[in-house]
Design a protein around this motif. Structure first.
Motif, short mmCIF file in Angstrom:
data_model
loop_
_atom_site.label_atom_id
_atom_site.label_comp_id
_atom_site.label_asym_id
_atom_site.label_seq_id
_atom_site.Cartn_x
_atom_site.Cartn_y
_atom_site.Cartn_z
N GLY A 151 0.82 -1.21 0.00
CA GLY A 151 0.00 0.00 0.00
C GLY A 151 0.85 1.25 0.00
N VAL A 152 1.92 1.23 0.80
CA VAL A 152 2.83 2.38 0.84
C VAL A 152 3.48 2.59 -0.53
CG1 VAL A 152 5.01 3.23 1.80
CG2 VAL A 152 3.30 2.20 3.30
N LEU A 153 3.95 1.51 -1.14
CA LEU A 153 4.59 1.62 -2.46
C LEU A 153 3.60 2.09 -3.51
CD1 LEU A 153 6.99 -1.45 -2.69
CD2 LEU A 153 7.46 0.88 -1.93
N TYR A 154 2.36 1.63 -3.42
CA TYR A 154 1.34 2.06 -4.38
C TYR A 154 1.15 3.57 -4.32
CZ TYR A 154 -3.07 2.62 -6.82
OH TYR A 154 -4.04 3.05 -7.70
N LEU A 155 0.96 4.08 -3.11
CA LEU A 155 0.71 5.51 -2.95
C LEU A 155 1.93 6.34 -3.37
CD1 LEU A 155 -1.13 5.45 0.50
CD2 LEU A 155 -2.16 5.83 -1.74
N LYS A 156 3.13 5.87 -3.01
CA LYS A 156 4.34 6.60 -3.36
C LYS A 156 4.59 6.58 -4.87
CE LYS A 156 6.82 8.23 -0.88
NZ LYS A 156 6.89 9.62 -0.38
N GLY A 240 -16.09 -2.66 -4.88
CA GLY A 240 -15.03 -2.31 -5.82
C GLY A 240 -14.03 -1.29 -5.32
N TRP A 241 -13.79 -1.26 -4.01
CA TRP A 241 -12.80 -0.33 -3.48
C TRP A 241 -11.41 -0.77 -3.92
CZ3 TRP A 241 -13.25 2.55 1.73
CH2 TRP A 241 -14.50 3.19 1.79
N LYS A 242 -10.73 0.08 -4.67
CA LYS A 242 -9.40 -0.23 -5.17
C LYS A 242 -8.48 0.97 -4.99
CE LYS A 242 -10.97 -3.42 -8.83
NZ LYS A 242 -10.87 -3.75 -10.27
N GLU A 243 -7.30 0.83 -5.53
CA GLU A 243 -6.35 1.93 -5.64
C GLU A 243 -6.11 2.63 -4.30
OE1 GLU A 243 -8.18 4.13 -8.79
OE2 GLU A 243 -7.56 2.68 -10.31
N ASN A 244 -6.28 3.95 -4.25
CA ASN A 244 -5.93 4.72 -3.04
C ASN A 244 -6.70 4.25 -1.81
OD1 ASN A 244 -4.60 6.18 -5.04
ND2 ASN A 244 -4.95 8.14 -4.02
N ARG A 245 -7.98 3.99 -1.97
CA ARG A 245 -8.78 3.60 -0.81
C ARG A 245 -8.33 2.25 -0.25
NH1 ARG A 245 -14.93 4.70 -2.77
NH2 ARG A 245 -14.13 3.58 -4.60
N LEU A 246 -8.05 1.30 -1.12
CA LEU A 246 -7.58 0.00 -0.65
C LEU A 246 -6.20 0.12 -0.02
CD1 LEU A 246 -8.11 -3.06 -0.52
CD2 LEU A 246 -6.94 -3.27 -2.73
N ALA A 247 -5.33 0.92 -0.61
CA ALA A 247 -3.99 1.11 -0.06
C ALA A 247 -4.05 1.70 1.35
CB ALA A 247 -3.17 2.01 -0.98
N TRP A 248 -4.87 2.73 1.52
CA TRP A 248 -4.99 3.34 2.84
C TRP A 248 -5.62 2.39 3.85
CZ3 TRP A 248 -2.28 6.99 4.70
CH2 TRP A 248 -1.84 8.05 3.90
N LEU A 249 -6.57 1.58 3.41
CA LEU A 249 -7.17 0.58 4.30
C LEU A 249 -6.11 -0.41 4.78
CD1 LEU A 249 -10.62 -0.26 2.65
CD2 LEU A 249 -10.24 0.66 4.94
N ALA A 250 -5.27 -0.89 3.86
CA ALA A 250 -4.24 -1.85 4.23
C ALA A 250 -3.23 -1.24 5.20
CB ALA A 250 -3.52 -2.35 2.97
N ILE A 251 -2.92 0.02 5.03
CA ILE A 251 -1.97 0.70 5.92
C ILE A 251 -2.57 0.91 7.30
CG2 ILE A 251 -0.70 2.85 6.31
CD1 ILE A 251 -0.46 3.07 3.23
#
Length: 278
Positions: A151-156, A240-251
Protein backbone atom coordinates in the motif's frame (compact mmCIF):
# COMPACT_ATOMS: atom_id res chain seq x y z
CA UNK A 1 19.43 -13.50 26.88
CA UNK A 2 21.89 -16.23 26.01
CA UNK A 3 25.41 -15.09 25.11
CA UNK A 4 25.31 -15.96 21.40
CA UNK A 5 21.69 -14.91 21.17
CA UNK A 6 22.58 -11.41 22.35
CA UNK A 7 25.48 -11.13 19.88
CA UNK A 8 23.51 -12.24 16.83
CA UNK A 9 20.42 -10.32 17.94
CA UNK A 10 22.38 -7.08 17.81
CA UNK A 11 24.13 -8.09 14.61
CA UNK A 12 20.73 -8.64 13.00
CA UNK A 13 19.38 -5.35 14.33
CA UNK A 14 22.41 -3.39 13.10
CA UNK A 15 22.31 -5.04 9.68
CA UNK A 16 18.59 -4.37 9.38
CA UNK A 17 19.21 -0.72 10.26
CA UNK A 18 21.94 -0.42 7.64
CA UNK A 19 19.76 -2.10 5.04
CA UNK A 20 16.83 0.18 5.90
CA UNK A 21 19.10 3.21 5.58
CA UNK A 22 20.29 1.96 2.22
CA UNK A 23 16.77 1.53 0.91
CA UNK A 24 15.89 5.06 2.05
CA UNK A 25 19.04 6.36 0.38
CA UNK A 26 17.98 4.66 -2.86
CA UNK A 27 14.69 6.55 -2.84
CA UNK A 28 15.85 9.92 -1.56
CA UNK A 29 18.90 10.18 -3.80
CA UNK A 30 17.24 8.45 -6.78
CA UNK A 31 19.78 5.66 -6.99
CA UNK A 32 17.92 2.41 -7.82
CA UNK A 33 21.19 0.44 -8.22
CA UNK A 34 21.60 0.39 -4.44
CA UNK A 35 18.38 -1.56 -3.86
CA UNK A 36 19.57 -5.09 -4.85
CA UNK A 37 22.64 -4.70 -2.63
CA UNK A 38 20.48 -3.71 0.33
CA UNK A 39 18.26 -6.71 -0.33
CA UNK A 40 21.32 -8.96 -0.13
CA UNK A 41 22.31 -7.23 3.10
CA UNK A 42 18.81 -7.89 4.41
CA UNK A 43 19.34 -11.61 3.77
CA UNK A 44 22.56 -11.46 5.82
CA UNK A 45 20.61 -9.92 8.69
CA UNK A 46 18.01 -12.67 8.41
CA UNK A 47 20.74 -15.29 8.83
CA UNK A 48 21.96 -13.59 12.02
CA UNK A 49 18.36 -13.31 13.20
CA UNK A 50 17.85 -17.04 12.64
CA UNK A 51 21.01 -17.88 14.60
CA UNK A 52 19.76 -15.71 17.50
CA UNK A 53 16.50 -17.66 17.56
CA UNK A 54 18.44 -20.93 17.46
CA UNK A 55 20.67 -19.80 20.34
CA UNK A 56 17.61 -18.95 22.44
CA UNK A 57 16.06 -22.32 21.62
CA UNK A 58 19.27 -24.03 22.71
CA UNK A 59 19.26 -22.11 26.00
CA UNK A 60 15.57 -22.50 26.89
CA UNK A 61 14.64 -25.77 25.21
CA UNK A 62 11.62 -24.29 23.47
CA UNK A 63 10.84 -21.97 20.59
CA UNK A 64 10.39 -18.27 21.47
CA UNK A 65 6.61 -18.12 21.47
CA UNK A 66 5.78 -16.20 24.67
CA UNK A 67 6.48 -12.77 26.16
CA UNK A 68 6.87 -9.46 24.35
CA UNK A 69 10.54 -9.97 23.61
CA UNK A 70 10.05 -13.43 22.14
CA UNK A 71 7.04 -12.29 20.17
CA UNK A 72 9.06 -9.43 18.70
CA UNK A 73 11.98 -11.75 17.99
CA UNK A 74 9.89 -14.39 16.22
CA UNK A 75 7.37 -12.01 14.68
CA UNK A 76 10.10 -9.88 13.16
CA UNK A 77 11.65 -13.01 11.70
CA UNK A 78 8.39 -13.97 9.98
CA UNK A 79 8.02 -10.49 8.47
CA UNK A 80 11.62 -10.48 7.23
CA UNK A 81 11.28 -13.95 5.75
CA UNK A 82 8.07 -12.91 4.01
CA UNK A 83 9.82 -9.86 2.58
CA UNK A 84 12.74 -11.97 1.37
CA UNK A 85 10.43 -14.59 -0.11
CA UNK A 86 8.40 -12.20 -2.24
CA UNK A 87 11.51 -10.25 -3.22
CA UNK A 88 13.31 -13.42 -4.25
CA UNK A 89 10.37 -14.58 -6.37
CA UNK A 90 9.90 -11.16 -7.95
CA UNK A 91 12.78 -8.68 -7.94
CA UNK A 92 10.31 -5.85 -8.54
CA UNK A 93 9.03 -6.39 -5.00
CA UNK A 94 12.37 -6.02 -3.23
CA UNK A 95 11.42 -2.45 -2.41
CA UNK A 96 8.73 -3.71 0.00
CA UNK A 97 11.54 -3.82 2.54
CA UNK A 98 11.50 -0.02 2.75
CA UNK A 99 8.19 -0.33 4.63
CA UNK A 100 8.58 -3.67 6.45
CA UNK A 101 12.10 -3.02 7.79
CA UNK A 102 11.20 0.00 9.96
CA UNK A 103 8.33 -2.02 11.45
CA UNK A 104 10.65 -4.92 12.33
CA UNK A 105 13.33 -2.63 13.77
CA UNK A 106 10.79 -0.90 16.02
CA UNK A 107 9.31 -4.25 17.08
CA UNK A 108 12.68 -5.71 17.99
CA UNK A 109 13.70 -2.57 19.85
CA UNK A 110 10.46 -2.57 21.80
CA UNK A 111 10.81 -6.27 22.58
CA UNK A 112 14.32 -5.81 23.93
CA UNK A 113 13.09 -3.10 26.32
CA UNK A 114 10.65 -5.58 27.84
CA UNK A 115 11.96 -8.77 29.46
CA UNK A 116 14.51 -10.61 27.28
CA UNK A 117 15.56 -12.86 30.15
CA UNK A 118 15.58 -16.64 29.73
CA UNK A 119 12.49 -18.22 31.26
CA UNK A 120 11.20 -21.81 31.34
CA UNK A 121 8.15 -22.68 29.32
CA UNK A 122 4.91 -22.29 31.30
CA UNK A 123 2.83 -25.45 31.73
CA UNK A 124 -0.13 -23.85 29.95
CA UNK A 125 2.02 -23.42 26.84
CA UNK A 126 2.96 -27.10 26.55
CA UNK A 127 0.38 -27.97 23.94
CA UNK A 128 0.29 -28.47 20.18
CA UNK A 129 -2.37 -25.74 19.98
CA UNK A 130 0.30 -23.18 20.91
CA UNK A 131 2.29 -23.88 17.76
CA UNK A 132 -0.76 -23.87 15.50
CA UNK A 133 -2.19 -20.73 17.09
CA UNK A 134 1.02 -18.69 17.11
CA UNK A 135 2.33 -19.97 13.75
CA UNK A 136 -0.79 -18.84 11.92
CA UNK A 137 -0.88 -15.61 13.95
CA UNK A 138 2.53 -14.65 12.60
CA UNK A 139 1.69 -15.78 9.09
CA UNK A 140 -1.25 -13.39 9.29
CA UNK A 141 0.88 -10.57 10.71
CA UNK A 142 3.48 -11.14 8.01
CA UNK A 143 0.86 -11.03 5.24
CA UNK A 144 -0.79 -7.94 6.69
CA UNK A 145 2.62 -6.26 6.93
CA UNK A 146 3.30 -7.02 3.26
CA UNK A 147 -0.13 -5.60 2.39
CA UNK A 148 0.78 -2.44 4.29
CA UNK A 149 4.13 -2.24 2.46
CA UNK A 150 2.46 -2.74 -0.92
CA UNK A 151 0.00 0.00 0.00
CA UNK A 152 2.83 2.38 0.84
CA UNK A 153 4.59 1.62 -2.46
CA UNK A 154 1.34 2.06 -4.38
CA UNK A 155 0.71 5.51 -2.95
CA UNK A 156 4.34 6.60 -3.36
CA UNK A 157 4.59 5.34 -6.93
CA UNK A 158 1.30 6.96 -7.92
CA UNK A 159 2.46 10.27 -6.48
CA UNK A 160 5.83 9.86 -8.19
CA UNK A 161 4.18 9.41 -11.60
CA UNK A 162 2.54 12.80 -11.15
CA UNK A 163 5.89 14.56 -10.65
CA UNK A 164 7.47 16.58 -13.51
CA UNK A 165 10.65 14.48 -13.16
CA UNK A 166 9.76 11.03 -11.77
CA UNK A 167 12.15 9.28 -9.41
CA UNK A 168 13.73 6.34 -11.34
CA UNK A 169 13.83 4.21 -8.18
CA UNK A 170 10.09 3.62 -8.53
CA UNK A 171 10.61 2.10 -11.98
CA UNK A 172 11.83 -1.07 -10.27
CA UNK A 173 8.37 -1.66 -8.81
CA UNK A 174 5.44 -3.43 -10.48
CA UNK A 175 2.70 -1.42 -12.16
CA UNK A 176 0.04 0.28 -10.07
CA UNK A 177 -2.48 -2.33 -11.19
CA UNK A 178 -0.20 -5.15 -10.02
CA UNK A 179 0.47 -3.48 -6.68
CA UNK A 180 -3.26 -2.99 -6.17
CA UNK A 181 -3.84 -6.70 -6.82
CA UNK A 182 -1.01 -7.67 -4.48
CA UNK A 183 -2.51 -5.62 -1.64
CA UNK A 184 -5.75 -7.55 -2.00
CA UNK A 185 -4.02 -10.94 -2.21
CA UNK A 186 -1.91 -10.30 0.87
CA UNK A 187 -4.99 -9.20 2.80
CA UNK A 188 -6.93 -12.31 1.75
CA UNK A 189 -4.05 -14.62 2.70
CA UNK A 190 -3.69 -12.84 6.03
CA UNK A 191 -7.42 -13.06 6.68
CA UNK A 192 -7.46 -16.82 6.05
CA UNK A 193 -4.49 -17.49 8.33
CA UNK A 194 -5.98 -15.08 10.87
CA UNK A 195 -9.18 -17.13 10.87
CA UNK A 196 -7.24 -20.35 11.46
CA UNK A 197 -5.34 -18.63 14.27
CA UNK A 198 -8.56 -17.60 16.01
CA UNK A 199 -10.12 -21.04 15.59
CA UNK A 200 -7.06 -22.77 17.04
CA UNK A 201 -6.95 -20.24 19.87
CA UNK A 202 -10.60 -20.91 20.72
CA UNK A 203 -10.00 -24.66 20.95
CA UNK A 204 -6.94 -24.04 23.12
CA UNK A 205 -8.93 -21.64 25.32
CA UNK A 206 -11.60 -24.30 25.87
CA UNK A 207 -9.01 -26.70 27.28
CA UNK A 208 -7.15 -24.02 29.23
CA UNK A 209 -9.87 -21.72 30.60
CA UNK A 210 -13.05 -23.74 30.12
CA UNK A 211 -14.60 -21.57 27.40
CA UNK A 212 -14.07 -20.95 23.71
CA UNK A 213 -14.22 -17.17 24.20
CA UNK A 214 -13.52 -15.11 27.31
CA UNK A 215 -13.50 -11.52 26.00
CA UNK A 216 -9.93 -11.12 27.11
CA UNK A 217 -8.47 -7.78 25.85
CA UNK A 218 -6.22 -9.61 23.41
CA UNK A 219 -9.14 -11.71 22.15
CA UNK A 220 -11.26 -8.59 21.75
CA UNK A 221 -8.64 -6.77 19.71
CA UNK A 222 -8.00 -9.91 17.72
CA UNK A 223 -11.69 -9.91 16.80
CA UNK A 224 -11.55 -6.20 15.94
CA UNK A 225 -8.56 -6.84 13.68
CA UNK A 226 -10.26 -9.82 12.01
CA UNK A 227 -13.42 -7.80 11.38
CA UNK A 228 -11.40 -4.86 10.03
CA UNK A 229 -9.74 -7.00 7.39
CA UNK A 230 -12.97 -8.83 6.68
CA UNK A 231 -14.64 -5.47 5.99
CA UNK A 232 -11.68 -4.53 3.78
CA UNK A 233 -12.21 -7.65 1.67
CA UNK A 234 -15.95 -6.99 1.54
CA UNK A 235 -15.43 -3.40 0.39
CA UNK A 236 -13.09 -4.59 -2.36
CA UNK A 237 -15.24 -7.48 -3.62
CA UNK A 238 -18.71 -5.97 -3.20
CA UNK A 239 -18.17 -2.24 -3.68
CA UNK A 240 -15.03 -2.31 -5.82
CA UNK A 241 -12.80 -0.33 -3.48
CA UNK A 242 -9.40 -0.23 -5.17
CA UNK A 243 -6.35 1.93 -5.64
CA UNK A 244 -5.93 4.72 -3.04
CA UNK A 245 -8.78 3.60 -0.81
CA UNK A 246 -7.58 0.00 -0.65
CA UNK A 247 -3.99 1.11 -0.06
CA UNK A 248 -4.99 3.34 2.84
CA UNK A 249 -7.17 0.58 4.30
CA UNK A 250 -4.24 -1.85 4.23
CA UNK A 251 -1.97 0.70 5.92
CA UNK A 252 -4.40 1.77 8.63
CA UNK A 253 -5.75 -1.72 9.36
CA UNK A 254 -2.30 -2.91 10.46
CA UNK A 255 -2.63 -0.70 13.55
CA UNK A 256 -5.31 -3.04 14.92
CA UNK A 257 -2.89 -5.99 14.71
CA UNK A 258 -0.11 -4.03 16.41
CA UNK A 259 -2.49 -3.03 19.22
CA UNK A 260 -3.58 -6.65 19.60
CA UNK A 261 -0.07 -8.04 19.94
CA UNK A 262 1.78 -5.19 21.63
CA UNK A 263 -0.46 -2.24 22.48
CA UNK A 264 -2.93 -3.86 24.88
CA UNK A 265 -0.26 -4.24 27.56
CA UNK A 266 0.33 -0.48 27.58
CA UNK A 267 -3.13 0.20 28.99
CA UNK A 268 -4.15 -3.14 30.53
CA UNK A 269 -2.10 -4.75 33.29
CA UNK A 270 -3.81 -8.13 33.28
CA UNK A 271 -4.50 -10.60 30.51
CA UNK A 272 -5.16 -14.29 30.22
CA UNK A 273 -2.64 -14.49 27.42
CA UNK A 274 0.79 -15.58 28.58
CA UNK A 275 2.59 -13.47 25.97
CA UNK A 276 1.24 -10.38 27.67
CA UNK A 277 3.19 -11.07 30.85
CA UNK A 278 6.35 -9.03 31.21
Amino acid sequence: MAYWEMIFYWVALVVYSLSCGGFLYSFIFKNPKVMPRMFTLLAVGAVAHTIAIGARFEATGHLPWSGHYEYALMGGWFIICGTLWVGWRNKQLQGLAVATLPLVIIMMGYGYMQNPGLTPKAASLKTIWLYIHVYFAWLAFGAYSLAMAAGVLYLKKKKNLQQPVPNPSYDRFPSLEHLDELIFRYVVFGFITDTIMMAAGSLWAKDLWGGYWNWDPVETWSLISWLTYGITIHLRVTFGWKENRLAWLAICALSTVIICFFGVNLVVNTSLHMFQVR
